[in-house]
Design a protein around this motif. Structure first.
Motif, short mmCIF file in Angstrom:
data_model
loop_
_atom_site.label_atom_id
_atom_site.label_comp_id
_atom_site.label_asym_id
_atom_site.label_seq_id
_atom_site.Cartn_x
_atom_site.Cartn_y
_atom_site.Cartn_z
N ASP A 102 -10.06 -15.36 -6.56
CA ASP A 102 -9.32 -14.22 -6.04
C ASP A 102 -8.41 -14.61 -4.88
N ARG A 148 0.68 -10.39 -0.61
CA ARG A 148 -0.19 -11.23 -1.43
C ARG A 148 0.07 -12.72 -1.20
N SER A 154 -5.89 -9.78 -0.01
CA SER A 154 -6.48 -9.45 -1.30
C SER A 154 -5.84 -8.15 -1.80
N PHE A 155 -5.99 -7.88 -3.09
CA PHE A 155 -5.42 -6.63 -3.63
C PHE A 155 -6.12 -5.41 -3.04
N LYS A 156 -7.38 -5.57 -2.65
CA LYS A 156 -8.10 -4.47 -1.99
C LYS A 156 -7.45 -4.18 -0.64
N GLU A 157 -7.13 -5.24 0.12
CA GLU A 157 -6.47 -5.06 1.42
C GLU A 157 -5.07 -4.47 1.25
N SER A 159 -4.08 -2.59 -1.19
CA SER A 159 -4.30 -1.20 -1.58
C SER A 159 -4.53 -0.32 -0.34
N GLU A 160 -5.38 -0.80 0.56
CA GLU A 160 -5.70 -0.04 1.78
C GLU A 160 -4.48 0.07 2.70
N SER A 165 -3.61 2.71 -5.21
CA SER A 165 -4.82 2.16 -5.84
C SER A 165 -4.66 0.65 -6.06
N ILE A 166 -5.78 -0.02 -6.27
CA ILE A 166 -5.74 -1.47 -6.55
C ILE A 166 -4.93 -1.73 -7.82
N ASN A 167 -5.11 -0.87 -8.84
CA ASN A 167 -4.35 -1.04 -10.08
C ASN A 167 -2.86 -0.92 -9.86
#
Length: 193
Positions: A102, A148, A154-157, A159-160, A165-167
């Motif tokens: 990841d 990125r 990360s994609f979670k970070e 997203s936040e 959303s992450i997607n």
């Protein structure tokens, strides 16, 4: 004046049993293929070995009747040589291997501590070109790509930070890469050394 016989005719003649036809093909393309191989491996002995392995593969493929690229003999042979060069580097563990994770960063794979000045200039030019290309992306895609790749988020970070959303973040990254490829193709830019 001697007429030069077309490669595809020589290939057909060799398949039909004319050994001299292969000799003509090898002599005709020897310099170009050897120079190509040497430019990648920078070692005369290794280049000679790969050249010989290339033509062993060529002969086996022709004898098996598996050759079907009419009129494209040289590009086909060059592709075989290229694959054998890659095999050589893999065997000698001189090519970076990528284990998927990841927190993958492309620059960790292409990093080279011993860059000579020419490679450094090329690397700087590629980075400069890439920065200009990224500027052409839609704002939402550019934002995700920079977070990125350059900020190593990360994609979670992502997203936040972006409130999506992450997607959606993944989708924006995907479209950013697709659009970068389109821009590179449209502008006919080479991003490799």
């Amino acid at each position: 004046m001697e007429l030069q016989i077309n490669d595809s005719i020589l290939v057909k003649n060799y398949i039909a049993g004319d050994e001299k036809a292969l000799e003509i093909l090898i002599n005709r393309h020897n310099q170009r293929i050897t120079s190509f191989i040497y430019s990648k491996v920078m070692d005369r002995d290794v280049a000679e070995d790969i050249f010989q392995d290339t033509f062993i593969k060529v002969i086996k493929t022709l004898k098996r009747g598996s050759y079907s690229e009419e009129g494209k003999f040289l590009p086909w042979v060059m592709r075989i040589a290229h694959n054998l060069i890659i095999d050589h580097f893999r065997k000698n563990k001189r090519m970076p291997k990528f284990e998927g994770s990841d927190d993958f960063n492309i620059f960790s794979v292409i990093k080279d501590e011993k860059l000579n000045i020419e490679k450094q200039i090329i690397k700087d030019q590629i980075e400069s070109d890439l920065t200009l290309l990224i500027e052409e992306l839609p704002e939402d895609q550019k934002e995700v790509l920079i977070m990125r790749i350059y900020k190593d988020m990360s994609f979670k970070e992502i997203s936040e930070n972006t409130g999506v959303s992450i997607n959606t973040a993944l989708g924006r990254m995907r479209y950013a890469l697709i659009n970068l490829r389109k821009i590179v193709d449209r502008k006919n830019i080479v991003l490799t050394n």
